[in-house]
Design a protein around this motif. Structure first.
Motif, PDB file in Angstrom:
ATOM      1  N   ASN A 190       1.645  -0.373  -9.439  1.00 37.71           N
ATOM      2  CA  ASN A 190       1.204  -1.425  -8.527  1.00 37.71           C
ATOM      3  C   ASN A 190       1.253  -2.753  -9.254  1.00 37.71           C
ATOM      4  N   ASN A 229       0.481  -6.738  -8.661  1.00 33.25           N
ATOM      5  CA  ASN A 229      -0.134  -7.765  -7.826  1.00 33.25           C
ATOM      6  C   ASN A 229      -0.141  -9.054  -8.623  1.00 33.25           C
ATOM      7  N   ASN A 252       4.150  -0.208  -5.462  1.00 23.41           N
ATOM      8  CA  ASN A 252       3.841  -1.304  -4.559  1.00 23.41           C
ATOM      9  C   ASN A 252       3.892  -2.637  -5.290  1.00 23.41           C
ATOM     10  N   THR A 266       2.875  -6.666  -4.520  1.00 25.38           N
ATOM     11  CA  THR A 266       2.290  -7.701  -3.678  1.00 25.38           C
ATOM     12  C   THR A 266       2.343  -8.986  -4.480  1.00 25.38           C
ATOM     13  N   SER A 277       6.131  -0.070  -1.141  1.00 28.06           N
ATOM     14  CA  SER A 277       5.823  -1.237  -0.335  1.00 28.06           C
ATOM     15  C   SER A 277       6.139  -2.513  -1.111  1.00 28.06           C
ATOM     16  N   VAL A 282       5.459  -6.656  -0.463  1.00 26.20           N
ATOM     17  CA  VAL A 282       4.898  -7.743   0.336  1.00 26.20           C
ATOM     18  C   VAL A 282       4.925  -8.983  -0.539  1.00 26.20           C
ATOM     19  N   ILE A 321       4.116 -12.281   3.424  1.00 25.89           N
ATOM     20  CA  ILE A 321       2.672 -12.491   3.542  1.00 25.89           C
ATOM     21  C   ILE A 321       2.415 -13.287   4.803  1.00 25.89           C
TER      22      ILE A 321
END
Length: 125
Positions: free
Chosen positions: A15, A17, A49, A51, A80, A82, A121
């Motif tokens: 992940n 971010n 993921n 983000t 994912s 984003v 987003i």
């Protein structure tokens, strides 16, 4: 010039971010470039993921793939991506993809993205 041979391995549960600059968030920031040869092959991503608030390019494998790069047998499952910001597609400069944010390469084969989310987003599927 560089080569990455995944040897059929799988990268799981990553992940990322972050906020900010354009090409920083993916497994590789950039693969190849103008006349710079690069090879990436035989790797899979599962449950990964990204983000990213702000910035322009994003994808699970790479934010950007240059014209002399070769990508083979790279797959992502249940992933994912984003990215972007709340402006209208970051003033037209956002490139968002499942595996690769933006590419100039014509040598990408046998690759798949089987994910559940590729969104800007502030936007929904």
């Amino acid at each position: 010039n560089g080569q990455f041979y995944g040897l059929g391995h799988t990268i799981k549960n990553v992940n990322i971010n972050s906020e900010g600059s354009s090409w920083t968030d993916a497994f590789f920031c950039q693969i190849g470039g103008e006349g710079i040869k690069a090879v990436v092959k035989d790797i899979s991503f599962v449950d990964c993921n990204i983000t990213k608030v702000g910035g322009n390019f994003s994808g699970i494998l790479s934010a950007f793939v240059g014209d002399s790069a070769m990508i083979r047998n790279v797959n992502a499952f249940n992933c994912s991506v984003v990215a972007g910001d709340n402006t209208h597609f970051n003033n037209g400069g956002t490139a968002l993809g499942g595996l690769i944010g933006k590419t100039w390469s014509k040598d990408i084969k046998y690759c798949t993205f089987n994910g559940y989310n590729i969104n800007m987003i502030g936007q929904t599927n």
